[in-house]
Enzyme design. Structure first.
Site, PDB file in Angstrom:
ATOM      1  N   LYS A   1     -11.749  -0.304   1.999  1.00 25.61           N
ATOM      2  CA  LYS A   1     -11.254   0.135   0.693  1.00 25.61           C
ATOM      3  C   LYS A   1     -11.888  -0.688  -0.414  1.00 25.61           C
ATOM      4  O   LYS A   1     -11.983  -1.913  -0.316  1.00 25.61           O
ATOM      5  CB  LYS A   1      -9.725  -0.004   0.667  1.00 25.61           C
ATOM      6  CG  LYS A   1      -9.020   0.699  -0.477  1.00 25.61           C
ATOM      7  CD  LYS A   1      -7.512   0.649  -0.261  1.00 25.61           C
ATOM      8  CE  LYS A   1      -6.741   1.347  -1.375  1.00 25.61           C
ATOM      9  NZ  LYS A   1      -5.272   1.304  -1.148  1.00 25.61           N
TER      10      LYS A   1
ATOM     11  N   SER B   1      35.165   6.320  -4.103  1.00 25.03           N
ATOM     12  CA  SER B   1      36.120   5.974  -5.152  1.00 25.03           C
ATOM     13  C   SER B   1      36.674   7.164  -5.903  1.00 25.03           C
ATOM     14  O   SER B   1      37.652   7.034  -6.635  1.00 25.03           O
ATOM     15  CB  SER B   1      35.435   5.041  -6.162  1.00 25.03           C
ATOM     16  OG  SER B   1      34.433   5.757  -6.887  1.00 25.03           O
TER      17      SER B   1
ATOM     18  N   GLU C   1      -3.185   6.392   5.240  1.00 21.94           N
ATOM     19  CA  GLU C   1      -3.663   5.020   5.087  1.00 21.94           C
ATOM     20  C   GLU C   1      -2.940   4.101   6.074  1.00 21.94           C
ATOM     21  O   GLU C   1      -1.719   4.180   6.237  1.00 21.94           O
ATOM     22  CB  GLU C   1      -3.404   4.566   3.650  1.00 21.94           C
ATOM     23  CG  GLU C   1      -3.951   3.198   3.309  1.00 21.94           C
ATOM     24  CD  GLU C   1      -3.777   2.851   1.827  1.00 21.94           C
ATOM     25  OE1 GLU C   1      -4.371   1.869   1.374  1.00 21.94           O
ATOM     26  OE2 GLU C   1      -3.043   3.592   1.124  1.00 21.94           O
TER      27      GLU C   1
ATOM     28  N   CYS D   1      -6.590   6.252  -1.150  1.00 23.00           N
ATOM     29  CA  CYS D   1      -5.418   6.122  -2.018  1.00 23.00           C
ATOM     30  C   CYS D   1      -5.752   5.667  -3.437  1.00 23.00           C
ATOM     31  O   CYS D   1      -6.176   6.446  -4.263  1.00 23.00           O
ATOM     32  CB  CYS D   1      -4.400   5.191  -1.359  1.00 23.00           C
ATOM     33  SG  CYS D   1      -2.728   5.366  -2.039  1.00 23.00           S
TER      34      CYS D   1
END
Length: 717
Positions: free
Chosen positions: A113, A359, A44, A175
């Site tokens: 789309k 750490s 896309e 999509c």
């Protein structure tokens, strides 16, 4: 048999990188043709990159898109193959997210789309407009001059139509359309469309791939057909990692699957499919009855055959065999997804490497392991002959293209681009955390610094005492709660300042580099701590990027245990078994600071709160009601009510911290990432009404509201 070779791809596109995007598209077409494909499908918005965001509103962007399209469809390697390309197109002054279907320097169809993604990480309707409707087709007039000069076309069809070749018919859905209840593939298949394409910009999220694959398989398991799914890959400039995994599916069965995590910029997969298998699969009478009543799509004719002619049938070519999809465990997804993202982030930011405050706790350990995983991926790609990965690495570590240096191990790469630092306090830091940090750095190959920051903290406190005549003290030294918290915050913020100092100077001072660019500072605050607000604003959680900012503590532990086994690194287990502590208060014989005690809730509880709040969209009362069922076998209703109220208290008073949260790689569905994924206020009133409703519900239960359930083993006794 009527065999067709079809191609789809993963492309690592970068938002606004028109030159790079164009070249990767052309390379994918070149590879598709080399494999004999007659149809190539791409992701896309591949021309622009998916994540352009508000840049989509710029007229320059659509102008550059047309110029790139002209260069692609005119390229000599892009002829004699049907192309399905993605770009934004303006039609009558309205911007649409489109597929551009082309063949031999001719635009056959612009297919906009129909359904736009508008939740979570997506706000497509901010930029685009959905197309006018199903099967609506009209003329797109006044094509840009660059296209007119190339194709001789002044206009072309735009809308919801399909392409009819000499031997078959194919149509596109994009999509989000696959996720909708009335997906286009249903009506397309009923109208005889045999090949369906889906071009996607689908991001990675833990445990999400199975949902996507189920939807893709079901699209043709019920309707029959050939489904080509293409996806974006990599970091294209935002918090998302697009995980590729392009696929070709025939009648619900996977016949080709691309990698989900990889450093390759272009990956093309092909499959040999039989059109007759689709026709045979669709012989059910009930389907035929529905197909008879289906409305027809406009067909755009093209004088081209996707398949070989039957008289030219080659018995040496066989249809691709089906197989079960490859799924990664969540532990591997954490190991690979953020690592691929970090590589893209590093090479595209043109910086010299990474700096991590290490750490000795599990969060910074997990972050360090993700960087090491990145180094392993880069090393493997170079060993496999990925010249782009080698060129990128040489640039990052300050070697020119003529350099003979080559990494012999992943640790060699880490030594050149990864710096870790343990910044301790003599009274607060334990030898255990210091030693764990040093040993881990030695194992993964980072350039490790080990120093204390007492002198800086004392200087700041002395300055404050000089100005106010009050010396702040820890609560263990008879200081107030406010003073105790203030001293902790000083330590946390000083570590951030020192991180950026060392990140900027270490490449030149310690590595002797003359090139520009500093180290990118990494944060290592997990998603649960962010949700609770258990960190100091502008401390070392403030950084350039956070690889684990959207991963839960529970999943991080699973990842570290998995890495310990996979990498044969048993010292990692020490990080898992060590109690989580910020080490911001003095350690005494009877007191060691504990994260979960300080937070007033466990990490596992925070994970549940986060999912109920974001994924299931529950407020305080709804969460209380749900937890009565989830936790009712171990806690009383009164205890559950207290936990819910405590969570929302801390969540609301700390929500402001999300506005400055370091961008994190999106991995989790309950990420509290502000302004992108989690759109919520940062100044909250008290949840008075909800709390009263909860309290009234507990009160109405009487004695039962205070009673803990009896464990089953005690009932039996």
């Amino acid at each position: 048999m009527q065999l067709v070779i079809l191609a789809t791809c993963n492309l690592n596109q970068w938002a606004l990188d028109f030159v790079g995007n164009r070249d990767r598209i052309i390379e994918s077409i070149r590879q598709a043709k080399a494999k004999g494909a007659t149809l190539r499908v791409g992701p896309e918005l591949e021309v622009t990159g998916y994540g352009c965001l508000d840049h989509f509103a710029e007229l320059d962007l659509t102008d550059h898109s047309w110029e790139s399209l002209a260069e692609i469809i005119s390229h000599e390697d892009c002829q004699d193959i049907l192309l399905d390309l993605g770009a934004p197109i303006r039609h009558r002054n309205v911007l649409y997210n489109c597929r551009i279907l082309c063949y031999n320097k001719q635009i056959l169809l612009i297919r906009p789309k129909l359904s736009l993604a508008q939740d979570g990480n997506y706000r497509e309707m901010r930029y685009f407009t959905p197309w006018k409707g199903v099967r609506v087709v009209e003329k797109h007039t006044h094509l840009p001059q660059c296209i007119q000069n190339l194709t001789g076309q002044d206009e072309c069809p735009i809308g919801d139509a399909v392409i009819s070749t000499l031997d078959t018919c194919f149509g596109a859905e994009t999509c989000e359309e696959m996720f909708t209840p009335q997906s286009p593939h249903i009506s397309l298949s009923l109208d005889g469309v045999e090949i369906l394409t889906n071009s996607s910009g689908s991001h990675h999220e833990l445990r999400k791939l199975d949902t996507r694959i189920d939807l893709i398989r079901s699209a043709t398991a019920k309707c029959g057909g050939i489904y080509l799914y293409a996806n974006q890959r990599g970091c294209d400039g935002d918090r998302l990692y697009y995980d590729g995994c392009s696929m070709i599916i025939v009648n619900g069965k996977i016949v080709a699957q691309a990698s989900q995590f990889s450093l390759k910029d272009v990956e093309v997969i092909t499959a040999v499919v039989d059109l007759d298998e689709v026709r045979s699969y669709r012989q059910a009478k009930s389907r035929a009855m529905q197909a008879r009543e289906a409305l027809s799509y406009q067909r755009i004719e093209v004088n081209f055959s996707l398949s070989t002619r039957r008289e030219e049938f080659d018995f040496r070519i066989s249809p691709s065999k089906s197989f079960e999809p490859l799924y990664y465990k969540a532990e591997d997804e954490i190991m690979l997804g953020p690592a691929c993202f970090l590589w893209d982030f590093l090479r595209r930011s043109r910086q010299a490497g990474f700096f991590l405050p290490l750490s000795g706790g599990i969060d910074s350990c997990a972050t360090a392991c993700i960087v090491f995983s990145m180094c392993k991926l880069v090393y493997d790609e170079i060993q496999e002959g990925n010249n782009q990965a080698l060129r990128d690495l040489l640039q990052i570590v300050g070697e020119d293209s003529s350099s003979s240096w080559r990494p012999q191990t992943p640790e060699d790469i880490a030594r050149r681009l990864f710096v870790s630092a343990y910044m301790g306090m003599a009274k607060n830091s334990s030898s255990d955390t210091r030693n764990r940090a040093r040993e881990l750095a030695g194992k993964i190959g980072s350039y490790h610094l080990n120093f204390d920051i007492d002198t800086v903290i004392n200087a700041i406190l002395t300055l404050f005492a000089t100005v106010t005549r009050v010396m702040p003290r820890y609560k263990t030294d008879s200081g107030s709660v406010v003073q105790n918290l203030a001293i902790q915050n000083i330590q946390a913020r000083v570590r951030m300042v020192l991180s950026y100092l060392f990140a900027q100077l270490v490449p030149s001072v310690c590595f002797g580099r003359t090139i520009s660019g500093s180290l990118l500072v990494l944060s290592s605050a997990n998603v649960d701590e962010s949700l609770r607000g258990y960190f100091t604003k502008y401390d070392c959680s403030s950084a350039d990027i956070n690889p684990i900012g959207s991963v839960s503590k529970k999943d991080l532990k699973r990842f570290i245990i998995h890495a310990a086994e996979k990498w044969d690194m048993p010292l990692l287990i020490d990080f898992v078994t060590a109690p989580p502590t910020a080490e911001l208060e003095p350690i005494t014989e009877d007191y060691v600071q504990s994260d979960e005690v300080d937070m007033g809730m466990s990490y596992d509880e925070l994970s549940v709160f986060g999912r109920l709040r974001k994924v299931e969209k529950l407020g305080p009362y709804g969460m209380f009601a749900k937890l009565l069922h989830l936790w009712g076998d171990v806690l009383s209703p009164h205890e559950i009510a207290d936990k819910v109220k405590r969570f929302f208290w801390f969540y609301s008073i700390n929500r402001h911290k999300m506005t400055t949260l370091t961008p994190s790689v999106h991995m989790e569905a309950y990420s509290p990432d502000d302004n992108r994924f989690d759109l919520r206020p940062f100044l909250y009133p008290p949840f008075t009404a909800a709390y009263k409703k909860i309290e009234a519900a507990v009160s109405a239960m009487g004695v039962a509201g205070l009673r803990r359930p009896v464990p089953e083993e005690k009932k039996d006794a």
